[in-house]
Design a protein around this motif. Structure first.
Motif, mmCIF file in Angstrom:
data_model
loop_
_atom_site.group_PDB
_atom_site.id
_atom_site.type_symbol
_atom_site.label_atom_id
_atom_site.label_comp_id
_atom_site.label_asym_id
_atom_site.label_seq_id
_atom_site.Cartn_x
_atom_site.Cartn_y
_atom_site.Cartn_z
ATOM 1 N N CYS A 111 2.072 -12.450 2.776
ATOM 2 C CA CYS A 111 0.755 -12.441 2.127
ATOM 3 C C CYS A 111 0.237 -13.875 2.005
ATOM 4 O O CYS A 111 0.572 -14.595 1.073
ATOM 5 C CB CYS A 111 0.847 -11.778 0.752
ATOM 6 N N ARG A 151 0.378 -6.239 -1.228
ATOM 7 C CA ARG A 151 -0.059 -5.047 -0.506
ATOM 8 C C ARG A 151 -1.574 -4.901 -0.509
ATOM 9 O O ARG A 151 -2.178 -4.524 0.496
ATOM 10 C CB ARG A 151 0.630 -3.815 -1.071
ATOM 11 N N LEU A 152 -2.206 -5.201 -1.617
ATOM 12 C CA LEU A 152 -3.673 -5.161 -1.658
ATOM 13 C C LEU A 152 -4.261 -6.172 -0.680
ATOM 14 O O LEU A 152 -5.182 -5.850 0.084
ATOM 15 C CB LEU A 152 -4.181 -5.460 -3.072
ATOM 16 N N THR A 203 -2.858 -7.783 1.970
ATOM 17 C CA THR A 203 -2.599 -7.581 3.393
ATOM 18 C C THR A 203 -3.340 -6.363 3.929
ATOM 19 O O THR A 203 -3.831 -6.390 5.061
ATOM 20 C CB THR A 203 -1.089 -7.472 3.694
ATOM 21 N N THR A 204 -3.473 -5.314 3.122
ATOM 22 C CA THR A 204 -4.200 -4.120 3.562
ATOM 23 C C THR A 204 -5.673 -4.413 3.799
ATOM 24 O O THR A 204 -6.273 -3.938 4.767
ATOM 25 C CB THR A 204 -4.050 -2.987 2.530
ATOM 26 N N THR A 205 -6.258 -5.210 2.913
ATOM 27 C CA THR A 205 -7.689 -5.518 3.030
ATOM 28 C C THR A 205 -7.946 -6.832 3.779
ATOM 29 O O THR A 205 -9.080 -7.265 3.883
ATOM 30 C CB THR A 205 -8.349 -5.563 1.636
ATOM 31 N N ARG A 206 -6.872 -7.439 4.281
ATOM 32 C CA ARG A 206 -6.934 -8.683 5.065
ATOM 33 C C ARG A 206 -7.645 -9.821 4.329
ATOM 34 O O ARG A 206 -8.524 -10.496 4.885
ATOM 35 C CB ARG A 206 -7.586 -8.449 6.416
ATOM 36 N N ASN A 214 -11.258 -7.516 -2.609
ATOM 37 C CA ASN A 214 -10.011 -6.997 -3.143
ATOM 38 C C ASN A 214 -10.299 -5.826 -4.083
ATOM 39 O O ASN A 214 -11.142 -5.943 -4.973
ATOM 40 C CB ASN A 214 -9.251 -8.101 -3.874
ATOM 41 N N ARG A 231 -11.575 -7.257 5.128
ATOM 42 C CA ARG A 231 -12.159 -5.936 5.370
ATOM 43 C C ARG A 231 -13.083 -5.525 4.243
ATOM 44 O O ARG A 231 -14.045 -4.784 4.438
ATOM 45 C CB ARG A 231 -11.045 -4.902 5.491
#
Length: 151
Positions: free
Chosen positions: A49, A138-139, A141-144, A7, A4
């Motif tokens: 992840c 978390r970074l 997976t959130t930003t794929r 990072n 997305r």
């Protein structure tokens, strides 16, 4: 899969510096690098992840870890390839990573088992590695972030 965005830790240079300082502190603790790699890999597996699992395996191999042991990290409880000290670190990793599954998180028994094998500096490094890995999980997976990209 397309990311997305880059990072966030790479976009904000001060964040990267802070993270690098934490890694430096972890590295200066004297904690066995293989243990830290196992901790990183197990937390990343739990959180799904893929870039951290990919990078963790690559890094663990560079640190002398074997394919056989890496293939068994997800099933470490059933494996005879891990020492009691490594088991204690992996158990603490699971408890600290699965906070939503267990409100008591790291129980006194889990902590005591780890403290039987590691001194305060080593425990500090393990706890910091668990926390930092969870941050990256978390970074990513959130930003794929895609698997295969490493820092």
């Amino acid at each position: 899969m397309q990311a997305r965005m880059t990072n966030p830790a790479m976009i904000l240079p001060d964040a990267t510096k802070g993270i690098q300082n934490i890694y430096k502190a972890i590295g200066s603790s004297g904690t066995d690098g293989k243990v830290l790699e196992l901790v990183h890999l197990r937390a990343s597996q739990i959180n799904g992840c893929s870039p951290c699992v990919f990078g963790g395996i690559k890094s663990a191999l560079k640190n002398g870890e074997t394919d056989e042991r890496l293939h068994q990290v997800a099933a470490w409880r059933e494996s005879d390839l891990f020492t009691d000290a490594e088991r204690a670190a992996l158990e603490m990793t699971e408890a600290a990573t699965r906070l939503a599954d267990n409100p008591t998180a790291v129980t006194d028994e889990i902590w005591a088992a780890a403290a039987d094998h590691y001194d305060e500096k080593e425990l500090s490094a393990i706890v910091l590695m668990i926390g930092l890995t969870n941050l990256f999980n978390r970074l990513n997976t959130t930003t794929r972030q895609p698997a295969g990209a490493t820092w």
